[in-house]
Design an enzyme around this catalytic site. Structure first.
Site, PDB file in Angstrom:
ATOM      1  N   LYS A 288       5.394  10.398 -15.969  1.00  0.00           N
ATOM      2  CA  LYS A 288       6.187  11.570 -15.613  1.00  0.00           C
ATOM      3  C   LYS A 288       6.696  12.214 -16.899  1.00  0.00           C
ATOM      4  O   LYS A 288       7.153  11.514 -17.801  1.00  0.00           O
ATOM      5  CB  LYS A 288       7.365  11.120 -14.730  1.00  0.00           C
ATOM      6  CG  LYS A 288       7.765  12.133 -13.705  1.00  0.00           C
ATOM      7  CD  LYS A 288       8.617  11.521 -12.612  1.00  0.00           C
ATOM      8  CE  LYS A 288       9.192  12.618 -11.743  1.00  0.00           C
ATOM      9  NZ  LYS A 288       9.852  12.113 -10.551  1.00  0.00           N
ATOM     10  N   GLU A 378      13.355   7.252   5.404  1.00  0.00           N
ATOM     11  CA  GLU A 378      14.553   7.662   6.136  1.00  0.00           C
ATOM     12  C   GLU A 378      14.685   6.928   7.465  1.00  0.00           C
ATOM     13  O   GLU A 378      15.793   6.544   7.864  1.00  0.00           O
ATOM     14  CB  GLU A 378      14.538   9.175   6.373  1.00  0.00           C
ATOM     15  CG  GLU A 378      14.812  10.016   5.136  1.00  0.00           C
ATOM     16  CD  GLU A 378      13.598  10.225   4.231  1.00  0.00           C
ATOM     17  OE1 GLU A 378      12.479   9.809   4.618  1.00  0.00           O
ATOM     18  OE2 GLU A 378      13.758  10.795   3.133  1.00  0.00           O
ATOM     19  N   ARG A 406      13.966  13.381   9.540  1.00  0.00           N
ATOM     20  CA  ARG A 406      12.940  12.338   9.626  1.00  0.00           C
ATOM     21  C   ARG A 406      13.407  11.114  10.420  1.00  0.00           C
ATOM     22  O   ARG A 406      12.599  10.352  10.916  1.00  0.00           O
ATOM     23  CB  ARG A 406      12.575  11.852   8.215  1.00  0.00           C
ATOM     24  CG  ARG A 406      11.572  12.671   7.477  1.00  0.00           C
ATOM     25  CD  ARG A 406      10.167  12.285   7.898  1.00  0.00           C
ATOM     26  NE  ARG A 406       9.211  13.302   7.503  1.00  0.00           N
ATOM     27  CZ  ARG A 406       8.563  13.306   6.344  1.00  0.00           C
ATOM     28  NH1 ARG A 406       8.740  12.343   5.481  1.00  0.00           N
ATOM     29  NH2 ARG A 406       7.720  14.264   6.073  1.00  0.00           N
TER      30      ARG A 406
HETATM   31  C1  LIG Z   1      11.096  12.986   3.253  1.00  0.00           C
HETATM   32  C2  LIG Z   1      11.605  13.231   1.854  1.00  0.00           C
HETATM   33  N1  LIG Z   1      12.586  12.444   1.366  1.00  0.00           N
HETATM   34  C3  LIG Z   1      13.049  12.657   0.113  1.00  0.00           C
HETATM   35  C4  LIG Z   1      12.542  13.650  -0.658  1.00  0.00           C
HETATM   36  C5  LIG Z   1      13.124  13.966  -2.020  1.00  0.00           C
HETATM   37  N2  LIG Z   1      12.151  13.733  -3.100  1.00  0.00           N
HETATM   38  C6  LIG Z   1      11.501  14.745  -3.693  1.00  0.00           C
HETATM   39  S1  LIG Z   1      10.455  14.245  -4.857  1.00  0.00           S
HETATM   40  C7  LIG Z   1      10.866  12.642  -4.609  1.00  0.00           C
HETATM   41  C8  LIG Z   1      10.217  11.584  -5.422  1.00  0.00           C
HETATM   42  C9  LIG Z   1       8.763  11.561  -5.190  1.00  0.00           C
HETATM   43  O1  LIG Z   1       8.196  10.577  -5.984  1.00  0.00           O
HETATM   44  P1  LIG Z   1       6.634  10.560  -6.204  1.00  0.00           P
HETATM   45  O2  LIG Z   1       5.944  10.851  -4.934  1.00  0.00           O
HETATM   46  O3  LIG Z   1       6.290   9.292  -6.876  1.00  0.00           O
HETATM   47  O4  LIG Z   1       6.390  11.800  -7.157  1.00  0.00           O
HETATM   48  P2  LIG Z   1       6.806  11.963  -8.703  1.00  0.00           P
HETATM   49  O5  LIG Z   1       8.039  12.795  -8.694  1.00  0.00           O
HETATM   50  O6  LIG Z   1       7.042  10.613  -9.273  1.00  0.00           O
HETATM   51  O7  LIG Z   1       5.662  12.641  -9.317  1.00  0.00           O
HETATM   52  C10 LIG Z   1      11.835  12.522  -3.623  1.00  0.00           C
HETATM   53  C11 LIG Z   1      12.455  11.269  -3.179  1.00  0.00           C
HETATM   54  C12 LIG Z   1      11.517  14.448  -0.106  1.00  0.00           C
HETATM   55  N3  LIG Z   1      10.985  15.461  -0.786  1.00  0.00           N
HETATM   56  N4  LIG Z   1      11.072  14.204   1.144  1.00  0.00           N
END
Ligand SMILES: Cc1ncc(C[n+]2csc(CCOP(=O)(O)OP(=O)(O)O)c2C)c(N)n1
Length: 650
Positions: A288, A378, A406
């Protein structure tokens, strides 16, 4: 490696050609590598202009170039999970010149959006949807006889969401031609948590074994008995290193893990996988914030940034920390949580992967044994809380309004139906600004209000928020306090915690003829409008149970009641007032001000309030317009005889 944000437009000759419609397909490896460099520089520059999601996009620059190079997009479908990593994809697909407008009113959306581009195959913002959506597209192509490749790109954070596994399991059975790419950067917004994260780390650590295995696979596959024997022997080794076994058991052909920044390697592997039949799984490792030193060092801090100010030189990372004078509501919650935990050993705090955003960093540090980050899960978060509440703990679930959607069945079936003692801190309630319609907390009052046993509070300032959280915690059943993104009016927050009367409103301004019933943090707007009209303002505080005695009293003393909330009008707090008055046989003029029946586009919060008729000026205008219509009816006193008229704000 860059450590400063370019403040002037970087030199990007190749990227400019792509933006003008040149194809990526014919570029050679050297040109593609150059393209990744230009793309990264332009990405840094443009996010510097607009702010927005940062680290995730930098991490998928090579992957994005490789996908658009190999696949025939948009005919072939790339489905991005969450969508916060799609800035490079947007730059490569004709939107380079609009990047400065990112997340602003009328500008590009911060997430893929079908209406914005044919390259955005699926609208998204919530996580863990990509495999289901991509599978739907793959099955559609199969049924309609269309030759099309479908690729889902999902992060190691997003794949912790249950529905990703529902889709994987179904794909293993249905066997569509599709590729799932796991972009494993070991990060969610914070550090990724849980057994899956450990599993992925283990896979990476066992690269040597994997190299051996992949090599022998190719040779042995040709000699069937040897292959069977090797497979059985492998079972014993799996426990040790487990290279993608889980995905293979689900029915996928697993390849990986691969260095996702090695562009030639990535292209080579994708080319090889492109025409394979059945469900394919490619596991890549990325970093990242790749290519920008401060973000590589602090991926949590650089997940998203408000604004990046370029500093020509100097050792400091160039992020302008927009320090608010007042604490954000999430910090009010976080402080309350720590204070409450200090007092009550039974308290446990639960977050579905939103530790930082929910203001729980301090709690996690001070009470590590009572802190549960369940990853992006969730549904599990809620039923976990239910189980804990059954057996002597007092769970507090910190969750964004939009993500609580969710866990709706879990809320009804596992918590409310059993009247379990779970407290909810519902953050990002109301309109959230730049993230736009995928992230608005527009519905919670409506979807919570209809659930028996629920207590729902909507504080109007920071101190009320603290006291209402305390009150909700003392309530021996499910209780939710909803508060918005960002800062409040700057009320003085008492150290002490005082139990409020649940279902009791407070009158905060006395006027005549018109009474504004305010539910939540639009109180300053209500006060400003009331000032002009000499209206009464009541801070209703509780949406359920509502202060019915107060509403009845107001209905008798005023000609016009105006309900105000940052929630959809449909089924919201204003509807509760209407329902109550109708049940009482009361007939008078009511205006319900709230979010109208539309998905509100991204922009600033102030823009969104104006669009939805919820800024002070619009509130005033709506009331004046109604006053003119009902004319003499507003003279004074009891206004019986008129039917209830319900205005929807526009
Ligand atoms: C259902 C839901 N819960 C929480 C989030 C908040 N959220 C946005 S990005 C993220 C992290 C995602 O991690 P990853 O898929 O590994 O992507 P990265 O940012 O590491 O590239 C979260 C928890 C979301 N978008 N959707």
């Amino acid at each position: 490696m860059l450590s400063d944000i370019p403040i002037t437009l970087p030199h990007t000759p190749l990227l400019n050609r792509i933006d003008q419609g040149a194809s990526l397909h014919h570029l050679n490896t050297q040109e593609l590598v150059q393209l990744t460099e230009e793309l990264r520089a332009y990405l840094l520059y443009s996010v510097g202009q607009s702010g927005g999601h940062f680290g995730a996009g930098l991490g998928v620059v090579e992957l994005t170039v490789a996908l658009h190079h190999i696949y025939n997009t948009p005919h072939d479908r790339i489905v991005w999970d969450v969508g916060h990593q799609t800035y490079p994809h947007k730059i490569l697909t004709g939107r380079m010149g609009q990047m400065h407008s990112m997340r602003q009113a009328g500008g590009l959306a911060g997430f893929p959006k079908r209406a914005e581009s044919e390259y955005d195959t699926f609208g998204v913002g919530h996580s863990s949807t990509s495999i289901s959506a991509a599978m739907g597209m793959a099955l559609a192509a199969r049924q309609l006889g269309i030759k099309r490749k479908v690729i889902a790109v999902i992060g190691d954070g997003a794949i912790t969401g249950g529905m990703a596994f529902e889709a994987l399991a179904h794909a293993g059975h249905e066997r569509p031609n599709m590729l799932v790419i796991l972009n494993d950067n070991q990060m969610s917004i914070g550090h990724n948590k849980g057994g899956l994260a450990t599993y992925f780390a283990k896979i990476w650590a066992s690269k040597f074994y994997i190299a051996m295995r992949e090599g022998s696979k190719k040779v042995l596959e040709k000699i069937r008995p040897a292959w069977e024997l090797a497979k059985r022997t492998e079972e014993h080794l799996k426990g040790m290193v487990a290279p993608g076994t889980m995905f293979e058991e689900l029915g996928f052909h697993y390849i990986g893990p691969l260095d996702g920044h090695d562009l030639p390697g990535l292209i080579h592997t994708l080319e090889n996988m492109k025409d394979l039949e059945g469900p394919q799984f490619l596991h890549i490792r990325t970093m990242k914030g790749k290519g920008f030193l401060p973000a590589e060092k602090d991926p949590v801090g650089y997940h998203a940034v408000n604004k990046i100010e370029a500093k020509p030189k100097g050792p400091q990372p160039a992020v302008a920390a927009l320090k608010p004078a007042a604490p954000k509501y999430q910090d009010v919650f976080g402080r309350w949580l720590c204070d409450m935990a200090q007092r009550d050993k039974r308290l446990v705090g639960i977050t579905p992967a939103m530790c930082e955003g929910s203001g729980m960093v301090e709690f996690a540090k001070r009470f590590p044994k009572r802190y549960y980050d369940v990853a992006i899960a969730e549904q599990h978060a809620l039923t976990l809380a239910a189980g804990m509440a059954c057996d002597g703990l007092k769970p507090v679930v910190a969750i964004y309004s939009t993500f609580l959607q969710r866990g709706y069945d879990q809320l009804i079936h596992d918590i409310a139906l059993q009247n379990l003692d779970v407290t909810f801190g519902i953050d990002r309630a109301g309109l959230v600004g730049q993230d736009g319609p995928t992230h608005h907390g527009a519905f919670d009052l409506s979807y919570l209000r209809c659930i028996p046993n629920m207590v729902i509070g909507a504080p109007s300032d920071e101190n009320e928020c603290r006291q209402m959280l305390y009150t909700a915690y003392q309530h021996p059943g499910p209780a939710a306090i909803r508060y918005p993104r960002g800062t409040g009016p700057g009320a003085i927050i008492a150290e002490t915690m005082e139990q409020l009367k649940i279902g009791r409103a407070v009158q905060v301004r006395s006027g005549e003829r018109v009474a504004i019933l305010n539910f939540g943090t639009l109180l300053p707007q209500a006060m400003a409008a009331a000032q002009q009209l000499n209206a009464t303002v009541v801070d209703m505080r509780w949406v359920k149970p509502m202060d019915e005695a107060k509403v009845l009293e107001l209905s008798r003393r005023y000609d016009l009641l105006v309900t105000l909330e940052e929630n959809v009008v449909a089924g919201g707090a204003g509807s509760a007032v209407n329902e109550f008055l109708a049940a009482q046989g009361q007939s008078l003029s009511v205006i319900n001000l709230g979010i109208p029946d539309i998905f509100v586009e991204h922009g600033s919060h102030a823009d969104q309030l104006a669009w939805t008729g919820l800024d002070a000026e619009s509130i005033l205008r709506s009331i004046k317009a109604r006053r003119t219509v009902i004319g003499k009816g507003l003279v004074s006193g009891l206004n019986v005889g008129n039917p209830i008229e319900i205005s929807r704000s526009s």
